[in-house]
Design an enzyme around this catalytic site. Structure first.
Site, PDB file in Angstrom:
ATOM      1  N   GLU A 116       0.855  -1.293  -0.015  1.00 12.51           N
ATOM      2  CA  GLU A 116       0.227  -0.022  -0.078  1.00 12.51           C
ATOM      3  C   GLU A 116       0.780   1.217   0.033  1.00 12.51           C
ATOM      4  O   GLU A 116       0.726   2.189   0.916  1.00 12.51           O
ATOM      5  CB  GLU A 116      -1.022   0.000   1.067  1.00 12.51           C
ATOM      6  CG  GLU A 116      -1.927  -1.102   1.078  1.00 12.51           C
ATOM      7  CD  GLU A 116      -3.167  -0.850   2.327  1.00 12.51           C
ATOM      8  OE1 GLU A 116      -2.651  -0.004   2.974  1.00 12.51           O
ATOM      9  OE2 GLU A 116      -4.194  -1.846   2.051  1.00 12.51           O
ATOM     10  N   GLU A 165      -5.379  -8.249   0.763  1.00 11.31           N
ATOM     11  CA  GLU A 165      -5.946  -7.994   2.178  1.00 11.31           C
ATOM     12  C   GLU A 165      -7.606  -7.858   1.795  1.00 11.31           C
ATOM     13  O   GLU A 165      -8.032  -7.168   1.042  1.00 11.31           O
ATOM     14  CB  GLU A 165      -5.513  -6.915   2.859  1.00 11.31           C
ATOM     15  CG  GLU A 165      -4.347  -7.194   3.460  1.00 11.31           C
ATOM     16  CD  GLU A 165      -3.678  -5.720   3.945  1.00 11.31           C
ATOM     17  OE1 GLU A 165      -4.483  -4.758   4.635  1.00 11.31           O
ATOM     18  OE2 GLU A 165      -2.330  -5.692   4.204  1.00 11.31           O
TER      19      GLU A 165
HETATM   20  C1  GBH Z   1      -4.336  -2.130   5.563  1.00 15.92           C
HETATM   21  O1  GBH Z   1      -4.530  -0.713   5.277  1.00 15.92           O
HETATM   22  C2  GBH Z   1      -2.984  -2.398   6.166  1.00 15.92           C
HETATM   23  O2  GBH Z   1      -2.251  -2.840   5.011  1.00 15.92           O
HETATM   24  C3  GBH Z   1      -3.004  -3.237   7.194  1.00 15.92           C
HETATM   25  O3  GBH Z   1      -1.725  -3.138   7.994  1.00 15.92           O
HETATM   26  C4  GBH Z   1      -4.324  -2.803   8.162  1.00 15.92           C
HETATM   27  O4  GBH Z   1      -4.158  -3.305   9.385  1.00 15.92           O
HETATM   28  C5  GBH Z   1      -5.503  -3.076   7.641  1.00 15.92           C
HETATM   29  O5  GBH Z   1      -5.351  -2.448   6.372  1.00 15.92           O
HETATM   30  C6  GBH Z   1      -6.652  -2.567   8.480  1.00 15.92           C
HETATM   31  O6  GBH Z   1      -6.702  -1.204   8.658  1.00 15.92           O
HETATM   32  O7  GBH Z   1     -10.903   7.229   5.325  1.00 15.92           O
HETATM   33  O8  GBH Z   1     -11.923   5.952   6.890  1.00 15.92           O
HETATM   34  O9  GBH Z   1     -12.413   5.806   4.438  1.00 15.92           O
HETATM   35  C7  GBH Z   1      -5.618   0.096   5.236  1.00 15.92           C
HETATM   36  C8  GBH Z   1      -5.662   1.083   4.400  1.00 15.92           C
HETATM   37  C9  GBH Z   1      -6.660   3.038   3.882  1.00 15.92           C
HETATM   38  C10 GBH Z   1      -8.258   1.315   4.491  1.00 15.92           C
HETATM   39  C11 GBH Z   1      -7.564   3.997   4.347  1.00 15.92           C
HETATM   40  C12 GBH Z   1      -9.109   2.263   4.786  1.00 15.92           C
HETATM   41  C13 GBH Z   1      -9.814   4.599   4.290  1.00 15.92           C
HETATM   42  C14 GBH Z   1     -10.692   4.755   5.541  1.00 15.92           C
HETATM   43  N1  GBH Z   1      -6.613   1.912   4.718  1.00 15.92           N
HETATM   44  N2  GBH Z   1      -8.906   3.591   3.851  1.00 15.92           N
HETATM   45  S1  GBH Z   1     -11.509   5.835   5.644  1.00 15.92           S
END
Ligand code: GBH
Length: 455
Positions: A171, A357
């Site tokens: 990511e 994921e």
């Molecule tokens: C992943 O990232 C990671 O790779 C992992 O380490 C982590 O534990 C897992 O997901 C769970 O979080 O602005 O409220 O709509 C997550 C990437 C990017 C997902 C931002 C949610 C938008 C949240 N995130 N995204 S929001």
């Protein structure tokens, strides 16, 4: 009950199944065996940036309990395990000689997985940049990509005889946007659009590492991006433009260079990437798969006049949300829409997709006396696997599906307040207790395998 839920949705045939974790989130043992410091050590040690002020220790303590993890994976029947390698266990300062004790941990983990019949599918980099490299500018600097190549060289030489499948970088969008643009994640910088060189340097690091790992015998190497399906809040022109800009920045800025060899046209936004000769060829070298992490849809409205960025995220209307709050809406067909759109957009340039994921957190207690009945997680997973099946039925090639996460773990800035595991882990004793979703996933895998064997 779990079974009834599973049968409500189609299940794609022929998928490989996996579950994931990441080093800093599960290992604990931050001072063991000469491990160096990463930007996440700095982030947690401020004592105020993480919601519950937790430090990622002990958590699951997988550094000492990987045998338990392997047994859980074996019990699930997964084909593969996605874990990540900690750069600072391998190179404590992010440069120079390897630290044998740190490497030995991954050596044992890989052997243990292979002995259990599970294919190790590690990620080289899941957000834990060595602190000394951040002091030098971190991913804003091209040199970090060169250091990353050196790290890949060490890991490839040590594990390449047994590990054939690799994710390079997890990511980059999260590192660039949340880490360097708005500062929600480490290294906590707030550079807004000035953060964007970090995009190019991470992609360059991916390209260099992929070439190196192939040199050590890897047969499948790819990047894994976080993608979302972007929808405008209304059909007003302003919201549609804002949604388009957000889609460019979140999705296409990361996918286009890898899949087409060129950045999307972002010059109008004042963005210029620090591209040098040969970079784009390296970044777009064909991969054996394209990694997609998917969590939630994104609904975007135009920002008010004078705001620092031209878009704002608003809740997706009419959908339930996860324990992470109203912005993390649950909309499985958004995953189908993303996958079919990617297949149309990139055509032959899109290799088979690996879902690296997918998962959800819901409020759950820190201590349990038996399996948690996490039916909302089962629903989330079943409906998203169904969404993958819908995309497959429409001609998208998806080869693998990975649940985030095998274990409850350290959820970055949210500490231990958000739980994604198929297996419950209490924060202090590191005791593992499979949830109902673990049993559900086990049964799903067993059923699809016996269906395949019959076919
Ligand atoms: C992943 O990232 C990671 O790779 C992992 O380490 C982590 O534990 C897992 O997901 C769970 O979080 O602005 O409220 O709509 C997550 C990437 C990017 C997902 C931002 C949610 C938008 C949240 N995130 N995204 S929001």
């Amino acid at each position: 009950m779990a079974d009834a839920t599973a049968r409500t949705f189609p299940v794609p045939t022929g998928l490989r199944w996996s579950a994931a974790t990441a080093a800093f989130q599960v290992e604990g043992a931050r001072r063991a065996d000469g491990r160096g410091r990463s930007i996440w050590d700095d982030f947690v040690d401020t004592g105020r940036l993480v919601k519950d002020r937790s430090t990622a220790e002990p958590g699951p303590d997988s550094y000492h309990r990987s045998a338990e993890d392997i047994a859980l994976l074996h019990g699930l029947g997964v084909d593969r395990y996605r874990f990540s390698i900690s750069w600072v266990r391998v190179q404590p300062d992010g440069r120079g000689a390897a630290q044998p004790a740190g490497l030995a941990y991954y050596d044992r983990l890989v052997d243990g997985l292979l002995d259990a019949g599970i294919v190790p599918f590690p990620t080289l980099y899941h957000w834990d940049l060595p602190s000394p490299l951040e002091v030098g500018g971190g991913w804003l600097e091209r040199d970090t990509a060169l250091r990353f190549a050196e790290y890949a060289e060490i890991v490839g030489a040590a594990l390449g005889d047994r590990v054939k499948n690799w994710y390079t970088i997890n990511e980059p969008v999260s590192t660039s946007l949340q880490g360097y643009a708005i500062g929600e994640l480490a290294p906590g910088r707030q550079l807004l659009f000035d953060s964007l060189p970090t995009v190019h340097h991470q992609l360059l690091a991916h390209g260099r590492a992929a070439a190196i790992l192939r040199g050590y015998g890897a047969t499948a190497v790819g990047i894994v991006n976080n993608h979302t399906w972007v929808q405008p809040a209304t059909d007003s022109e302003a919201d549609q433009i804002a949604a388009h800009v957000y889609d460019l920045i979140h999705n296409r800025l990361f996918a286009d260079p890898v899949l087409t060899g060129a950045y999307p046209d972002v010059a109008a936004l004042g963005i210029e990437m620090p591209v040098q000769d040969g970079d784009m060829e390296l970044i777009s070298t064909a991969s054996e798969f394209y990694g997609v992490n998917f969590y939630n849809p994104t609904t975007i409205a135009a920002a008010p006049e004078g705001a620092p960025v031209p878009f704002v995220q608003v809740p997706t209307p009419g959908v339930a949300h996860t324990g992470f709050g109203e912005l993390w809406g649950i909309q499985p067909h958004a995953l189908t829409a993303f996958l079919t759109d990617a297949a149309r957009r990139y055509g032959d340039r899109l290799p088979p997709i690996v879902i690296g994921e997918n998962g959800a957190s819901f409020p759950e207690p820190d201590e349990v006396s038996g399996p948690l009945d996490d039916s909302r997680r089962i629903d989330y997973l079943a409906s998203h696997i169904g969404a993958v099946a819908d995309a497959v039925a429409q001609g998208v090639r998806v080869d693998e599906y990975t649940v985030w996460s095998l274990l409850d773990n350290f959820e970055w800035a949210d500490g231990f307040t958000q739980r994604f595991g198929l297996v419950h882990v209490d924060q202090r004793m590191s005791k593992r207790t499979p949830k109902a979703s673990y049993e559900w996933y086990r049964a799903l895998i067993a059923e699809t395998k016996s269906a395949q064997a019959r076919a």
